[in-house]
Design an enzyme around this catalytic site. Structure first.
Site: not given
Ligand code: SAH
Length: 464
Positions: A248, A270, A383
């Site tokens: 993604d 996404k 998110m």
């Molecule tokens: N599976 C992922 C989350 C997916 S939902 C995990 O475990 O991290 C997507 C959300 O994750 C984004 O909207 C943000 O809030 C957060 N996110 C993912 N990567 C990030 C990063 N490098 N820095 C800050 N927030 C992050």
């Protein structure tokens, strides 16, 4: 990249070198490894050069180079260590159509000679475009240590066997065979001599030909928060072996770069409210590829079990009778907590940690606001960018202290990581102020550790 690395065939090619001292010797030692016809022009050549000439390994002309000497040559080295003389001979060589290298003169050279790790036929070339010869030497030393000297013989014997290996179908079967040879059976056999390696190849080929082709499989792999060094070893391995990678938008180029070069990459964007690939299509893509026997890696940002719709995809695999497993990754909340230098749980402050999403399939997500509004609560909010105002409003409505600390971490673990020390009252304004299209995480109830906050503000002011 100013210099594009290529491997030039020097079979039957002429290479002309002007010079007879140390610089000439250094280049000649490398050139003598090739199949080129080497011609040296030097009025006063070093002893080694005359020895090589006597042994028929190069042609020596005991005078300075002059017009006509370079005609028809592929490469020319100006290596007299005399700038004016090198200028003169380089001009002749250019006029006569050769590619020119002037030793220790990047500016006037059409090509440069890299540092070389020689495991012929495996050759590693290291170049830094003149920026850091020290670095090139360090990398070379590292590789010299790491690549066994037996690699050369293994590759040579393997090369002669390539035709025979074509009985295996192109693709994974053949690749698995070669991997076993180079990294397992070959190295074990090599100390017993060439014949033993050849026998091993025969046996291995028979085994692989007999082996039923591996059924398709899906690995749901966590790619971590973005920094490639935060990938697990298992994730690296899965990327190395994948036939198909479905990823993604959160998975950045630095990580995709690590995938096997032949892998098919499928991007199922996404992100937030932008157009994304419908979940059904993602499920279908995963299942279809695995059904053809492919090893599929479904690569998800962070951890695949956190807000990543994992279950929908594993259910699709189950329905299609396809095997799968999950490789965990570092979730964004862990990376964000590391960025602010605080723990997510702490004795006498919070013994529970909430992992929330700002929005779900129905829009802004509802939570137990009353409980969260109590003092000392900590929540990681994924998110949450678009939902910030809603979250702020709900918490204040249920009596949360407007001064409750909040940390915002954008692009956690990435080079453009951004930390803002905010509060519940300022949350929406501060979030809107983050100049980043990247992902951001809200750490409710946590303020950046003092040292972290200071280093951040110094960075902002250009002090660090
Ligand atoms: N599976 C992922 C989350 C997916 S939902 C995990 O475990 O991290 C997507 C959300 O994750 C984004 O909207 C943000 O809030 C957060 N996110 C993912 N990567 C990030 C990063 N490098 N820095 C800050 N927030 C992050």
């Amino acid at each position: 990249m100013q210099h594009f690395p290529i491997f030039l065939s020097l079979r039957d090619a002429r290479v002309v070198l002007s010079g007879g001292g140390d610089a000439a010797l250094a280049k000649l030692r490398l050139l003598l490894k090739t199949e080129a016809r080497i011609e040296v022009f030097a009025p006063d050549p070093a002893r080694e050069i005359t020895d090589w000439a006597a042994a028929g390994r190069l042609t020596l002309t005991r005078r300075a180079l002059s017009a006509g000497d370079v005609a028809g040559a592929s490469l020319f080295y100006a290596a007299t260590e005399d700038a004016a003389e090198d200028d003169r001979t380089a001009a002749i060589a250019r006029a006569e159509g050769a590619l020119v290298n002037v030793v220790d003169n990047l500016e006037d050279s059409a090509f440069i000679t890299p540092a070389i790790v020689d495991r012929d036929p495996v050759t590693v070339a290291i170049g830094t475009e003149g920026a850091a010869p020290v670095l090139a030497r360090a990398i070379k030393a590292d590789l010299e240590e790491r690549l066994p000297v037996t690699l050369g013989p293994l590759a040579r014997i393997g090369k002669a066997f390539r035709k025979a290996a074509e009985v295996l179908p192109f693709g994974r079967a053949r690749r698995d065979f070669w991997r076993d040879y180079y990294f397992d059976a070959g190295p074990r056999a090599v100390s017993d001599g060439e014949q033993s390696v050849e026998d091993t190849l025969e046996d291995l080929l028979a085994q692989h030909a007999a082996r039923e082709s591996r059924p398709g499989h899906v690995a749901f792999v966590g790619a971590g928060p973005g920094d490639p060094e935060l990938l697990t070893l298992k994730a690296r391995k899965a990327l190395d072996e994948a036939d198909v990678i479905v990823h993604d938008g959160l998975v950045g180029p630095a990580i995709l770069e690590l995938a096997r070069r032949e892998a098919t990459m499928i991007h199922v964007g996404k992100r937030g409210f932008a157009r994304s690939t419908p979940q059904d299509e993602i499920n279908a893509a995963i299942v279809e590829h695995a059904a053809t026997g492919a090893q599929v890696v479904r690569l998800k940002g962070g951890d695949p079990t956190v807000f990543a719709r994992l279950d929908e995809e594993t259910e699709a695999c189950d329905d299609a009778g396809i095997s799968w497993h999950v490789v965990p990754g570092i979730t964004a909340a862990s990376a964000a907590a590391a960025a602010i230098g605080q723990s997510l749980t702490r004795r006498n402050r919070n013994s529970a940690l909430r992992v929330l999403t700002g929005h779900d399939v129905r829009g802004f997500a509802d939570h137990d606001w009353r409980d969260l509004a109590k003092p000392g609560q900590v929540a990681t909010i994924y998110m949450g960018k678009k939902a910030a105002r809603f979250i702020q409003g709900r918490l204040m409505m249920f009596g949360a202290d407007p001064a409750t600390p909040v940390s915002l971490v954008a692009n956690a673990s990435l080079p453009d990581q951004h930390v803002v020390a905010s509060s519940l009252a300022a949350l929406d304004r501060d979030l809107a102020g983050i100049d980043s299209s990247g992902p951001a995480l809200i750490l409710y109830g946590l303020r950046p550790h003092a040292a972290q906050a200071i280093s951040y503000s110094l960075k902002e002011e250009g002090v660090l």
